[in-house]
Design a protein around this motif. Structure first.
Motif, PDB file in Angstrom:
ATOM      1  N   MET A   1     -63.277   4.610  22.786  1.00 57.46           N
ATOM      2  CA  MET A   1     -62.256   5.447  23.386  1.00 57.46           C
ATOM      3  C   MET A   1     -61.375   4.575  24.288  1.00 57.46           C
ATOM      4  O   MET A   1     -61.847   3.703  24.990  1.00 57.46           O
ATOM      5  CB  MET A   1     -62.902   6.578  24.184  1.00 57.46           C
ATOM      6  N   THR A   2     -60.105   4.852  24.276  1.00 55.39           N
ATOM      7  CA  THR A   2     -59.135   4.141  25.098  1.00 55.39           C
ATOM      8  C   THR A   2     -59.184   4.663  26.529  1.00 55.39           C
ATOM      9  O   THR A   2     -59.207   5.874  26.756  1.00 55.39           O
ATOM     10  CB  THR A   2     -57.716   4.362  24.537  1.00 55.39           C
ATOM     11  N   SER A   3     -59.184   3.753  27.480  1.00 56.66           N
ATOM     12  CA  SER A   3     -59.127   4.150  28.880  1.00 56.66           C
ATOM     13  C   SER A   3     -57.678   4.484  29.226  1.00 56.66           C
ATOM     14  O   SER A   3     -56.766   3.724  28.912  1.00 56.66           O
ATOM     15  CB  SER A   3     -59.636   3.011  29.758  1.00 56.66           C
ATOM     16  N   LEU A   4     -57.466   5.625  29.866  1.00 56.00           N
ATOM     17  CA  LEU A   4     -56.126   6.088  30.213  1.00 56.00           C
ATOM     18  C   LEU A   4     -55.904   6.031  31.717  1.00 56.00           C
ATOM     19  O   LEU A   4     -56.845   6.166  32.498  1.00 56.00           O
ATOM     20  CB  LEU A   4     -55.938   7.536  29.750  1.00 56.00           C
ATOM     21  N   THR A   5     -54.652   5.853  32.121  1.00 51.28           N
ATOM     22  CA  THR A   5     -54.276   6.026  33.519  1.00 51.28           C
ATOM     23  C   THR A   5     -53.709   7.437  33.631  1.00 51.28           C
ATOM     24  O   THR A   5     -52.780   7.804  32.918  1.00 51.28           O
ATOM     25  CB  THR A   5     -53.239   4.981  33.971  1.00 51.28           C
ATOM     26  N   ILE A   6     -54.310   8.224  34.504  1.00 53.16           N
ATOM     27  CA  ILE A   6     -53.981   9.642  34.605  1.00 53.16           C
ATOM     28  C   ILE A   6     -53.593   9.982  36.035  1.00 53.16           C
ATOM     29  O   ILE A   6     -54.296   9.631  36.981  1.00 53.16           O
ATOM     30  CB  ILE A   6     -55.186  10.514  34.186  1.00 53.16           C
ATOM     31  N   LEU A   7     -52.472  10.679  36.187  1.00 52.46           N
ATOM     32  CA  LEU A   7     -52.090  11.264  37.465  1.00 52.46           C
ATOM     33  C   LEU A   7     -52.479  12.735  37.395  1.00 52.46           C
ATOM     34  O   LEU A   7     -51.999  13.465  36.521  1.00 52.46           O
ATOM     35  CB  LEU A   7     -50.586  11.117  37.716  1.00 52.46           C
ATOM     36  N   TYR A   8     -53.379  13.159  38.295  1.00 52.81           N
ATOM     37  CA  TYR A   8     -53.829  14.553  38.301  1.00 52.81           C
ATOM     38  C   TYR A   8     -53.329  15.216  39.584  1.00 52.81           C
ATOM     39  O   TYR A   8     -53.649  14.776  40.688  1.00 52.81           O
ATOM     40  CB  TYR A   8     -55.360  14.647  38.212  1.00 52.81           C
ATOM     41  N   VAL A   9     -52.537  16.273  39.427  1.00 51.32           N
ATOM     42  CA  VAL A   9     -51.854  16.925  40.550  1.00 51.32           C
ATOM     43  C   VAL A   9     -52.318  18.374  40.667  1.00 51.32           C
ATOM     44  O   VAL A   9     -52.164  19.162  39.728  1.00 51.32           O
ATOM     45  CB  VAL A   9     -50.318  16.904  40.347  1.00 51.32           C
TER      46      VAL A   9
END
Length: 115
Positions: A1-9
């Motif tokens: 699985m690809t690691s993602l950069t996620i902004l969670y608001v």
């Protein structure tokens, strides 16, 4: 699985922390923001693979976050989560995914994972 950069608001601190922990536990790098202003600040400083935002927050709505995310990174996956009916969110930019609260983290991960 690809690691993602996620902004969670999300303005709900407990919900935001819980989802961020689950996303981090799944191997993703998560930045949290408590409102649209903080999210917009993060968006101007760093690119994100995915932006997940609550719709109804104090100040600007998640639609403002989604619009700015689209401007700054048109390739990012942008998802708005809300308990409000879809018909009340007519200001979302084209291509924005919509998930109904409550949602499961596995479903969110499935939606965010590139194919």
């Amino acid at each position: 699985m690809t690691s993602l950069t996620i902004l969670y608001v999300d303005d709900d601190h407990q919900h935001r922390d819980l989802v961020a922990q689950a996303l981090t536990g799944a191997g993703h790098a998560v930045t949290q923001a408590a409102d649209a202003a903080a999210a917009l600040d993060h968006l101007t400083k760093s690119p994100f693979d995915c932006v997940v935002t609550d719709y109804n927050m104090p100040g600007d709505t998640g639609a403002a976050v989604a619009r700015q995310a689209r401007v700054l990174n048109p390739r990012a996956t942008v998802c708005v989560v809300s308990g409000h009916p879809k018909e009340e969110m007519t200001d979302l930019p084209t291509g924005t995914l919509l998930m109904t609260k409550p949602f499961s983290v596995p479903l969110l991960l499935d939606v965010l994972t590139p194919r």
